[in-house]
Write an enzyme that holds these catalytic residues in place. Structure first.
Site, PDB file in Angstrom:
ATOM      1  N   VAL A   1       5.135  72.426  29.149  1.00 29.68           N
ATOM      2  CA  VAL A   1       5.412  72.050  28.193  1.00 29.68           C
ATOM      3  C   VAL A   1       7.350  71.797  28.378  1.00 29.68           C
ATOM      4  CG1 VAL A   1       6.298  72.976  25.701  1.00 29.68           C
ATOM      5  CG2 VAL A   1       4.159  73.274  26.590  1.00 29.68           C
TER       6      VAL A   1
ATOM      7  N   THR B   1      10.764  72.086  28.384  1.00 28.08           N
ATOM      8  CA  THR B   1      11.825  72.899  27.659  1.00 28.08           C
ATOM      9  C   THR B   1      13.015  73.239  28.797  1.00 28.08           C
ATOM     10  OG1 THR B   1      10.836  74.924  28.139  1.00 28.08           O
ATOM     11  CG2 THR B   1      10.088  74.032  26.241  1.00 28.08           C
TER      12      THR B   1
ATOM     13  N   ASP C   1      18.752  91.780  22.738  1.00 31.06           N
ATOM     14  CA  ASP C   1      18.281  91.731  24.275  1.00 31.06           C
ATOM     15  C   ASP C   1      17.019  92.417  24.050  1.00 31.06           C
ATOM     16  OD1 ASP C   1      18.174  92.198  26.801  1.00 31.06           O
ATOM     17  OD2 ASP C   1      20.021  92.496  27.369  1.00 31.06           O
ATOM     18  N   VAL C   2      16.010  91.737  24.497  1.00 29.74           N
ATOM     19  CA  VAL C   2      14.776  92.259  24.404  1.00 29.74           C
ATOM     20  C   VAL C   2      14.379  93.357  25.438  1.00 29.74           C
ATOM     21  CG1 VAL C   2      13.726  90.172  23.151  1.00 29.74           C
ATOM     22  CG2 VAL C   2      13.618  90.310  25.667  1.00 29.74           C
TER      23      VAL C   2
ATOM     24  N   LYS D   1       3.326  87.440  32.997  1.00 30.70           N
ATOM     25  CA  LYS D   1       2.608  86.756  32.049  1.00 30.70           C
ATOM     26  C   LYS D   1       1.221  87.280  31.901  1.00 30.70           C
ATOM     27  CE  LYS D   1       5.786  84.124  29.842  1.00 30.70           C
ATOM     28  NZ  LYS D   1       6.143  84.275  28.706  1.00 30.70           N
TER      29      LYS D   1
ATOM     30  N   ASP E   1      18.192  86.354  20.000  1.00 30.27           N
ATOM     31  CA  ASP E   1      18.795  85.701  21.462  1.00 30.27           C
ATOM     32  C   ASP E   1      19.674  86.494  22.115  1.00 30.27           C
ATOM     33  OD1 ASP E   1      18.474  84.176  23.682  1.00 30.27           O
ATOM     34  OD2 ASP E   1      17.588  82.613  22.509  1.00 30.27           O
TER      35      ASP E   1
ATOM     36  N   ARG F   1      16.769  78.182  21.740  1.00 28.25           N
ATOM     37  CA  ARG F   1      16.303  76.730  22.248  1.00 28.25           C
ATOM     38  C   ARG F   1      14.895  76.713  22.420  1.00 28.25           C
ATOM     39  NH1 ARG F   1      19.014  76.387  28.223  1.00 28.25           N
ATOM     40  NH2 ARG F   1      18.009  78.280  29.047  1.00 28.25           N
TER      41      ARG F   1
ATOM     42  N   ASN G   1       8.714  85.627  22.106  1.00 31.00           N
ATOM     43  CA  ASN G   1       8.880  84.378  22.810  1.00 31.00           C
ATOM     44  C   ASN G   1       9.775  84.464  24.247  1.00 31.00           C
ATOM     45  OD1 ASN G   1       8.882  81.247  23.420  1.00 31.00           O
ATOM     46  ND2 ASN G   1      10.874  81.953  22.829  1.00 31.00           N
TER      47      ASN G   1
ATOM     48  N   TYR H   1       7.007  86.172  37.669  1.00 33.72           N
ATOM     49  CA  TYR H   1       6.682  85.497  36.378  1.00 33.72           C
ATOM     50  C   TYR H   1       5.080  85.554  36.180  1.00 33.72           C
ATOM     51  CZ  TYR H   1       6.805  81.996  32.876  1.00 33.72           C
ATOM     52  OH  TYR H   1       6.535  81.415  31.409  1.00 33.72           O
TER      53      TYR H   1
END
Length: 269
Positions: free
Chosen positions: A193, A195, A60-61, A162, A37, A16, A87, A158
């Site tokens: 953005v 989402t 699962d990253v 990032k 995902d 998504r 992503n 976060y």
């Protein structure tokens, strides 16, 4: 011929939001796309709707073994990886309403955000470099955030994760160049953005519109961005049009990081 005709691409967090928009855009340009995902139902449904060149696999990253397995499977099926989009990421607010500020964020919450948002990118970059090195070329696109450029008092984990993604992008780009390869690594940094990631902050009550307006009040373009606007830039960076672009950061933020814009007067409108 599409701009990504025949390229083999892997997109994380693709069920998504921005990941799904990037997968759609890549497919529209002729790519073959593995969507990955942990939201299996959404991922399978999306891949089925996107057609024969789209395939969904669970990834699962956070898990090194998952990365090893998914890349091995992709290489067995297609012999190469041309594009990776890192992503997948979480803000820390998805599963908890606990404070995320520097004074009160719990160590467990800090580590949870970093495992997905930073460690996942590290593992993705590492496995992509190994997969791309035999061919000597490829494009790694990391999805950062405006939160990695400025401090975010209420989302310390976060912002930290990032920020590290932003700098790791440079390290990957420089290392790949030092090795004499044409493997490129760049970071896209969206802000505001719209989402599903925003839903915990916007809510669904009667004041939703007011909350939305407040969030974009300081954005010069005075609106939320769309996932498709991020995807358009990802297409460029994945394509052979961008072969001299590496170690770069691109803000998709409506001008937010450029500074404040004056509100147009009625006479100017």
């Amino acid at each position: 011929m599409g701009r990504l005709e025949g390229k083999v691409c892997l997109v994380t967090g693709a069920a998504r939001g921005i990941g799904a928009a990037i997968a759609r855009a890549f497919l529209a340009e002729g790519a073959l796309v593995w969507l990955t995902d942990v939201r299996d139902d959404e991922g399978h449904t999306l891949a089925a709707a996107l057609g024969a060149r789209a395939r969904y696999e669970r990834l699962d990253v956070r898990e090194e073994a998952d990365w090893t397995s998914i890349v091995a499977g992709l290489l067995a099926a297609h012999s190469r990886l041309d594009v990776l989009v890192n992503n997948a990421g979480i803000t820390g607010f998805e599963e908890s309403s606990a404070p995320q500020d520097p004074c009160h964020v719990a160590l467990a919450d800090w580590q949870r955000v970093h495992r997905t948002t930073l460690d996942g990118v590290f593992l993705g970059c590492r496995e992509a470099l190994r997969a791309m090195r035999p061919a000597g070329h490829g494009s790694i696109i990391n999805i950062g955030s405006r939160s990695g450029v400025v401090g975010i008092p209420g989302a310390a984990a976060y912002a930290s994760a990032k920020g590290a993604v932003r700098n790791h992008t440079r390290s990957v780009a420089l290392w790949a160049a030092e090795q004499g390869t044409a493997i490129r690594c760049n970071v896209i940094q969206p802000a505001a953005v719209l989402t599903p990631m925003w839903e915990p902050m916007l809510g669904d009550g009667p004041d939703r519109e007011a909350r939305m307006a407040a969030f974009v009040a300081d954005t010069p373009l005075r609106r939320f961005g769309q996932a498709e606007e991020v995807a358009a830039l990802a297409v460029l960076l994945a394509s052979d049009e961008a072969t001299y672009i590496t170690g770069a950061e691109f803000n998709v933020d409506g001008g937010l990081l450029a500074g404040a814009a004056a509100v147009p007067s009625r006479e100017d409108a």
